[in-house]
Design a protein around this motif. Structure first.
Motif, mmCIF file in Angstrom:
data_model
loop_
_atom_site.group_PDB
_atom_site.id
_atom_site.type_symbol
_atom_site.label_atom_id
_atom_site.label_comp_id
_atom_site.label_asym_id
_atom_site.label_seq_id
_atom_site.Cartn_x
_atom_site.Cartn_y
_atom_site.Cartn_z
ATOM 1 N N GLY A 85 -4.308 -29.406 27.608
ATOM 2 C CA GLY A 85 -5.092 -30.418 27.423
ATOM 3 C C GLY A 85 -6.620 -30.237 27.366
ATOM 4 N N LEU A 86 -7.555 -30.905 28.177
ATOM 5 C CA LEU A 86 -8.884 -30.960 28.198
ATOM 6 C C LEU A 86 -9.344 -30.812 29.620
ATOM 7 N N PRO A 87 -9.267 -29.643 30.195
ATOM 8 C CA PRO A 87 -9.486 -29.608 31.566
ATOM 9 C C PRO A 87 -11.046 -29.378 31.870
ATOM 10 N N GLU A 88 -11.474 -29.768 33.071
ATOM 11 C CA GLU A 88 -12.967 -29.306 33.436
ATOM 12 C C GLU A 88 -13.280 -27.938 33.211
ATOM 13 N N GLY A 109 -6.466 -35.122 19.943
ATOM 14 C CA GLY A 109 -7.109 -35.714 18.575
ATOM 15 C C GLY A 109 -8.388 -35.673 18.665
ATOM 16 N N ARG A 110 -9.279 -36.861 18.666
ATOM 17 C CA ARG A 110 -10.667 -36.993 18.443
ATOM 18 C C ARG A 110 -11.550 -36.474 19.692
ATOM 19 N N ALA A 111 -10.789 -36.451 20.606
ATOM 20 C CA ALA A 111 -11.296 -36.217 21.990
ATOM 21 C C ALA A 111 -11.780 -34.521 22.021
ATOM 22 N N VAL A 112 -10.977 -33.979 21.336
ATOM 23 C CA VAL A 112 -11.064 -32.469 21.527
ATOM 24 C C VAL A 112 -12.375 -31.879 21.148
ATOM 25 N N ASN A 133 -6.350 -25.241 19.438
ATOM 26 C CA ASN A 133 -6.206 -26.748 18.970
ATOM 27 C C ASN A 133 -5.077 -27.073 18.425
ATOM 28 N N LEU A 134 -4.421 -27.979 18.919
ATOM 29 C CA LEU A 134 -3.218 -28.612 18.430
ATOM 30 C C LEU A 134 -3.352 -29.944 17.591
ATOM 31 N N PRO A 135 -2.855 -29.972 16.537
ATOM 32 C CA PRO A 135 -3.218 -31.124 15.551
ATOM 33 C C PRO A 135 -2.738 -32.272 16.343
ATOM 34 N N GLN A 136 -3.243 -33.354 16.400
ATOM 35 C CA GLN A 136 -2.853 -34.797 16.819
ATOM 36 C C GLN A 136 -1.350 -35.179 16.175
#
Length: 178
Positions: A85-88, A109-112, A133-136
């Motif tokens: 994911g996108l951890p702190e 997706g676009r959040a990355v 990065n894993l494509p959405q």
């Protein structure tokens, strides 16, 4: 009353030509009530990409001081710490200080790119951190392979991952964050 985890049984037949690793793994995966199918399948993907005799799932979402997967040495040192994911930034900093290697499988997706823009200055200093990065579109397709009982054939060659069950095939190419 608290919801209980959903138990999934997964057989992974892994043929990783990039690492010359070929093995079958019979796994029991507990899907946390707050975890969607996409995230659970990304955990299985992360397992396949790093599979080895000592790689194991942790308590995951229910424990703040453990990653999703880890590999420990015989002396209980953390050799590999895997996050999703996108951890702190603080969580990754802590992981980099505790483990020899840290891999983050970023998805969303676009959040990355927005997450990376916010955190890259602080995270770039860690030599033991790899961010993938894993494509959405691929992770969306991967979620469709989720079932309570799964038998998946996973082929990895030249950085491209193919995952198949009896009826569907998903191909994805994990890439750099930027």
């Amino acid at each position: 009353m608290a919801l209980k985890a959903t138990i999934h049984k997964a057989t992974l037949n892994i043929a990783d030509m990039d690492r010359h690793y070929y093995a079958d793994h019979h796994l029991t995966v507990a899907q946390h009530p707050s975890e969607n199918d996409e995230r659970m399948m990304i955990r299985l993907l992360a397992f396949a990409l790093n599979a080895g005799d000592h790689l194991e799932f942790t308590k995951g979402l229910s424990t703040d001081d453990e990653p999703e997967l880890w590999q420990k040495s015989l002396s209980d040192e953390i050799e590999l710490w895997i996050e999703l994911g996108l951890p702190e930034e603080g969580r990754l900093r802590k992981a980099c200080n505790r483990a020899r290697r840290v891999i983050l499988y970023a998805y969303g997706g676009r959040a990355v790119p927005l997450w990376w823009e916010k955190n890259h200055n602080k995270l770039s200093r860690f030599d033991n951190l790899t961010i993938v990065n894993l494509p959405q579109e691929a992770t969306d397709s991967l979620a469709k392979l989720a079932h309570r009982s799964m038998s998946l054939q996973i082929t990895i060659q030249d950085g491209v991952v193919g995952i198949s069950d009896d009826t569907q095939h998903v191909q994805l190419e994990p890439g750099p964050i930027v």
